[in-house]
Every structure is written in structure tokens, then in C-alpha cells.
Scaffold this motif. Structure first.
Motif: not given
Length: 80
Positions: A13-30, A45-50
Motif C-alpha cells: 500500500e506504499e505506506l510511509k512516515n513510520y518508525n518500525w521498532f525504533n529503527d531510527h530517531e523519532v521524526s516529526p509527524n510519524e 509524534s507531533d511536529e516537535r517529535c513528542s
């Protein structure tokens, strides 16, 4: 749902904007999924990665289902 099924949906489904089991630092809006101690956490995560709208699950399958549903919703919202 298991990891392989979830990844297949993400690819098909070509889904994007995700963090799969902490594979990278949390980015905004993912959408993120991770294991925390003895449970799984799914959050956005919001625009400030919270973390916002975090849900905790004892069952990994339910966490993956929530994760995929959030990714699908994110894809729809990005097309509006």
C-alpha cells in the motif's frame, strides 16, 4: 497480525512516515511502534517529535493492527 504481514501491507500500500521498532530517531509527524518492557507502544509524534495518542498493548498482534490502521489514515490525510 505478525511482522511479516504488517511489512507486506506497508509495502503493498506504499505506506510511509513510520518508525518500525525504533529503527531510527523519532521524526516529526510519524507513526511509531516499539516494544517497551513487556508491552508494545503505538503512538504518533507531533511536529516537535513528542508522543501523542499513545496506546499500550499486551498483544503484539493488536499493536500491529493499530499501527497499520494509523498508517492508512495518515496516507488518506496526506492526500487531502
Amino acid at each position: 497480525m505478525d511482522n511479516m504481514q504488517a511489512m507486506k501491507i506497508i509495502e503493498d500500500e506504499e505506506l510511509k512516515n513510520y518508525n518500525w521498532f525504533n529503527d531510527h530517531e523519532v521524526s516529526p509527524n510519524e507513526i511509531c511502534i516499539s516494544k517497551v518492557n513487556d508491552h508494545w507502544s503505538v503512538f504518533t509524534s507531533d511536529e516537535r517529535c513528542s508522543k501523542i495518542s499513545e496506546q499500550l498493548y499486551q498483544d503484539k498482534s493488536k499493536a500491529l493492527e493499530d499501527f497499520i490502521e494509523r498508517l492508512k489514515a495518515d496516507k488518506i490525510l496526506r492526500t487531502l
